[in-house]
Design a protein around this motif. Structure first.
Motif, PDB file in Angstrom:
ATOM      1  N   ARG A  73       0.829  -1.217   0.000  1.00 35.76           N
ATOM      2  CA  ARG A  73       0.000   0.000   0.000  1.00 35.76           C
ATOM      3  C   ARG A  73       0.860   1.264   0.000  1.00 35.76           C
ATOM      4  NH1 ARG A  73      -4.796  -2.221   3.999  1.00 35.76           N
ATOM      5  NH2 ARG A  73      -6.258  -2.751   2.321  1.00 35.76           N
ATOM      6  N   GLU A  93       0.894   3.938  -3.120  1.00 39.08           N
ATOM      7  CA  GLU A  93       0.546   5.345  -2.903  1.00 39.08           C
ATOM      8  C   GLU A  93       1.506   6.255  -3.669  1.00 39.08           C
ATOM      9  OE1 GLU A  93      -0.271   8.419   0.827  1.00 39.08           O
ATOM     10  OE2 GLU A  93      -0.012   6.277   1.223  1.00 39.08           O
ATOM     11  N   VAL A 139      -4.787  -0.516  -4.437  1.00 35.99           N
ATOM     12  CA  VAL A 139      -4.453  -1.875  -3.989  1.00 35.99           C
ATOM     13  C   VAL A 139      -5.740  -2.613  -3.642  1.00 35.99           C
ATOM     14  CG1 VAL A 139      -3.242  -3.288  -2.277  1.00 35.99           C
ATOM     15  CG2 VAL A 139      -2.224  -1.139  -3.061  1.00 35.99           C
TER      16      VAL A 139
END
Length: 366
Positions: free
Chosen positions: A226, A230, A236
């Protein structure tokens, strides 16, 4: 809409198991690299609660969901851009898809071999992303060698293209994908002609064990994915491919009970399909009548005549008007008659940009 999302990943991360669950097409799944040599293509229905509600409201003779394609692509290894493993085949297959769903192993299992000898999702992601960048770098370098000479000769088109290529090369040298570079609308026309792998939108699929499905927050691998995603402005989706394969064999109440036992409201596959659909820039409009309630796929930004053409080319050619009501307005009104009385049904012309959730009756004359 002939658009497809490609499922990629290192060998033994769960790609083919996931593909089996998505399509129930039986792609071979084995505990060794390269068991998927040719890409498997499967058509999936797009889950949409609105279609169920419309069916209840209209009570048609049949209901038809919309669908799109997933392609399962052979596992990639380090050195693929130089032809290692099935590198050349992998790259040629991935060029043919419109978006990439990268499956990342986020579970430990001594019975399933990891190609690198240990579970490290970020390393896995970096291997694949770097191979795609290296392949794109090669394409851009070849193009630069041709365009640079013309640019020096003050060729107008080459003078416009060369700085775009230079920016791409700079990004690749910094191990950044093409999608991380900002382009104007005119510049993007040049970029599209390059058919770059890293310009394709990316979705990361974290494949976890059964114990993490209900609450993946405690899975350190998922957290790392994750954080990485980002930075890549990517989404995700967390799934357990093995469980999804079991869920895919169930229907109705049996499926609902199994999901309840797992502590989840909907399958990871439903989330994945919707996310991939959105990643491709796709949306849904509906046609609704007593004969049929049907969902149709279109691309965001398409106007009414183009959307009519999704049904049949004659609808686009002879387009007159689109009688339109939005799903939310129809549901609130309770019937088409009530929606008309409330002034929620509109007549739209050729310049109308169709919205996700529109229910349309096309008027045409050929």
């Amino acid at each position: 809409m002939a658009l497809t999302a490609g499922i990629v990943g290192l060998p033994n991360v769960g790609k083919s198991t996931l593909f089996n669950a998505i399509t129930q097409a039986g792609a071979e799944s084995a505990n060794y690299p390269f068991c998927t040599i040719d890409p498997n293509v499967g058509i999936v229905e797009v889950p949409d609660h609105r279609l169920t509600k419309l069916t209840e409201l209209v009570q048609p003779k049949k209901t038809v969901p919309t669908a799109f394609e997933f392609t399962d692509i052979a596992g990639i290894v380090k050195g693929a851009s130089k032809g290692e493993g099935l590198g050349n085949k992998f790259l040629s297959h991935i060029r043919q898809v419109d978006a990439i769903c990268q499956v990342v192993r986020c579970f430990a299992d001594d019975n399933i071999t990891h190609v690198a000898g240990k579970v490290d999702p970020i390393s896995d992601i970096e291997v694949i992303n770097l191979e795609l960048i290296l392949a794109d770098m090669e394409s851009v370098e070849k193009r630069i060698s041709r365009v640079e000479k013309l640019a020096k000769q003050k060729d107008k088109e080459a003078s416009f293209e060369f700085p775009i290529l230079a920016r791409l090369r700079e990004a690749f040298e910094a191990e950044q994908p093409a999608r991380a570079v900002e382009f104007t609308e005119e510049e993007m026309k040049i970029v599209k002609h390059l058919h770059l792998l890293t310009i394709k939108p990316m979705l990361y699929v974290a494949n976890v064990g059964e114990e993490d499905v209900a609450d993946p927050s405690g899975n350190e691998y998922v957290q790392k994915v994750r954080e990485f995603a980002e930075k890549d402005n990517a989404e995700v989706i967390v799934i357990s491919a093995k469980i999804e394969e079991e869920i895919a064999e169930l229907e109705g109440e049996e499926k609902e009970m199994f999901l309840e036992e797992l502590g989840i409201e909907e399958s990871g596959l439903d989330q994945l399909i919707r996310a991939a659909y959105s990643l491709l820039g796709l949306a849904t409009y509906f046609t609704a009548g007593v004969q049929e309630v049907r969902a149709w796929t279109f691309r965001h930004g398409m106007k009414a005549p183009q959307c009519a053409g999704v049904i049949h080319s004659d609808f686009e050619r002879g387009f007159i008007r689109a009688e339109t009501v939005h799903y939310d307005d129809l549901l609130a009104a309770g019937s088409m008659t009530a929606a008309k009385e409330a002034g929620k049904v509109r007549l739209e012309g050729k310049e109308y940009e169709v919205k996700d959730g529109d229910i349309i009756h096309f008027r045409f004359n050929v």
